[in-house]
Design an enzyme around this catalytic site. Structure first.
Site, short mmCIF file in Angstrom:
data_model
loop_
_atom_site.label_atom_id
_atom_site.label_comp_id
_atom_site.label_asym_id
_atom_site.label_seq_id
_atom_site.Cartn_x
_atom_site.Cartn_y
_atom_site.Cartn_z
N GLY A 58 1.04 -1.13 0.05
CA GLY A 58 0.05 -0.15 -0.05
C GLY A 58 0.85 1.31 -0.04
N ALA B 71 -0.28 -6.08 12.15
CA ALA B 71 -0.59 -4.56 12.36
C ALA B 71 0.85 -4.19 11.99
CB ALA B 71 -0.92 -4.55 13.85
N GLY C 284 0.87 -1.48 10.33
CA GLY C 284 0.66 -0.04 10.15
C GLY C 284 0.99 0.74 8.86
N ASN D 87 -7.22 0.82 -1.46
CA ASN D 87 -7.39 0.26 -0.17
C ASN D 87 -8.10 1.14 0.55
OD1 ASN D 87 -7.23 -0.90 2.32
ND2 ASN D 87 -5.21 -0.75 2.94
N CYS E 287 -9.25 2.37 5.61
CA CYS E 287 -8.43 3.28 6.46
C CYS E 287 -9.39 4.43 6.75
CB CYS E 287 -7.20 3.77 5.83
SG CYS E 287 -7.43 3.82 4.25
N GLY F 142 -8.03 -14.17 0.06
CA GLY F 142 -8.39 -14.69 1.25
C GLY F 142 -8.10 -16.14 1.43
N THR G 144 -0.83 -14.10 2.30
CA THR G 144 -0.04 -14.94 3.26
C THR G 144 0.70 -16.32 2.82
OG1 THR G 144 -1.61 -14.10 4.99
CG2 THR G 144 -0.33 -15.90 5.67
#
Ligand SMILES: Cc1cc2nc3c(=O)[nH]c(=O)nc-3n(C[C@H](O)[C@H](O)[C@H](O)COP(=O)(O)O)c2cc1C
Length: 302
Positions: free
Chosen positions: A46, A70, A72, A127, A130, A243, A266
């Site tokens: 991102g 996370a 960030g 995205n 946020c 996913g 992942t």
């Protein structure tokens, strides 16, 4: 040989397997493993208007059937992406989807305008998971009206295809997707992570410094597949499924449910060659049945 090419709106991808944002760096990091240009495409980490360091560690932890993160939204910023990463990706012939995020509509537009000046960006992925700081910190992706506003504004700023990444935490995802379609999105990506929590019982505190994190991996797969299935009946623009895709069979499930292409996230952390193996496996699946990749799209639907 059956064709592996799929059409996502006006964009033709070599095959239906891409890598997911945040799970494949900027693509070049995987150069030593295989030729990334053989994939359907890669989604960049991102990108924000300015570089970001992200959250302090711990930023990821493993869970029973996936992981929590996370990070960030740590990233080099859109300018460094354009000058330091994109030229090499372009030279190698990689299909690059630039994933972008911002906390205001104006910043989304500024990032899109910057990318629009570069050759070698195949599409922009928004995205929208946020917070919108101008509207009380509600996530863009949870509200059809806000999602439409950001999609429409980016639509006016660029002729590049726009993919909008759905938040599974929106109350009515189909309403968000329809609003994006009406505002000019070329495709929707489904889905982003779902917030979760893991606690270290020895230290008696959350494993992640941020406490909560986004759940990804196989735990997410049936939920993501169900969302793709439902969206396919409600919108007419293409869907990119994502996913918990770890195998070619997982990818095929998403295509049969109505996705035109898939993203692998992942799985890259447990096997850096996962996306390539999945793309090869989808090809073998198609060839053994005399079907093209495009033939699979929505084939399990009544
Ligand atoms: C470490 C990590 C970082 C991520 N960063 C981003 C990001 O910057 N932008 C984004 O849209 N999604 C991001 N995601 C979400 C993934 O792109 C994907 O939607 C999600 O992980 C589900 O797919 P998977 O189960 O195959 O990982 C990130 C996920 C992980 C695990």
């Amino acid at each position: 040989m059956t064709s592996q090419a799929v059409k996502v709106g006006t964009l033709t991808l070599r095959n239906p397997v891409l890598t997911a944002s945040g799970c494949f760096g900027y693509g070049l990091e995987y150069d030593d493993f295989y030729d990334v240009a053989t994939l359907g495409g890669i989604c960049s980490k991102g990108l924000s208007l300015h570089p970001r360091l992200g959250n302090p560690p711990e930023r990821i932890c493993e869970t029973a059937a996936g992981m929590l993160n996370a990070i960030g939204l740590a990233n080099v910023g859109v300018e460094a992406f354009c000058t330091e990463k994109l030229p090499t990706l372009r030279r190698r012939g990689v299909t690059v989807i630039a994933n972008i995020f911002a906390s205001s509509v104006e910043d989304f537009v500024t990032i899109a305008e910057r990318l629009n000046r570069e050759a070698g960006v195949a599409a922009i992925e928004l995205n929208v998971s946020c917070p919108n700081v101008q509207e009380g910190g509600i996530e863009f992706g949870k509200d059809p009206r806000m999602c439409a506003r950001v999609t429409g504004a980016v639509r006016r700023a660029t002729a590049l295809p726009i993919w909008v990444k759905m938040s599974p935490e929106a109350g009515d995802i189909a309403a968000v997707a329809r609003a994006c379609e009406e505002a000019g999105a070329d495709a929707v990506t489904a889905i982003n992570t779902i917030r979760g929590l893991s606690i270290d019982t020895d230290r008696m505190r959350a494993r992640l410094a941020n406490c909560t994190g986004g759940l990804s991996g196989p735990a997410l797969r049936p939920i993501a597949l169900r969302i793709v299935w439902e969206l396919a009946g409600k919108i007419s623009i293409p869907i990119i499924g994502i996913g918990g895709i770890f195998t070619a069979k997982d990818a095929v499930e998403f295509l049969l449910a109505g996705a035109t292409a898939v993203q692998v996230g992942t799985a890259n952390f447990s096997d850096p060659c996962a996306a390539k193996k999945i793309a090869d496996g989808v090809r073998v699946y198609c060839e053994s049945r005399g079907l093209s990749a495009q033939d699979l799209v929505g084939r399990a639907r009544p």
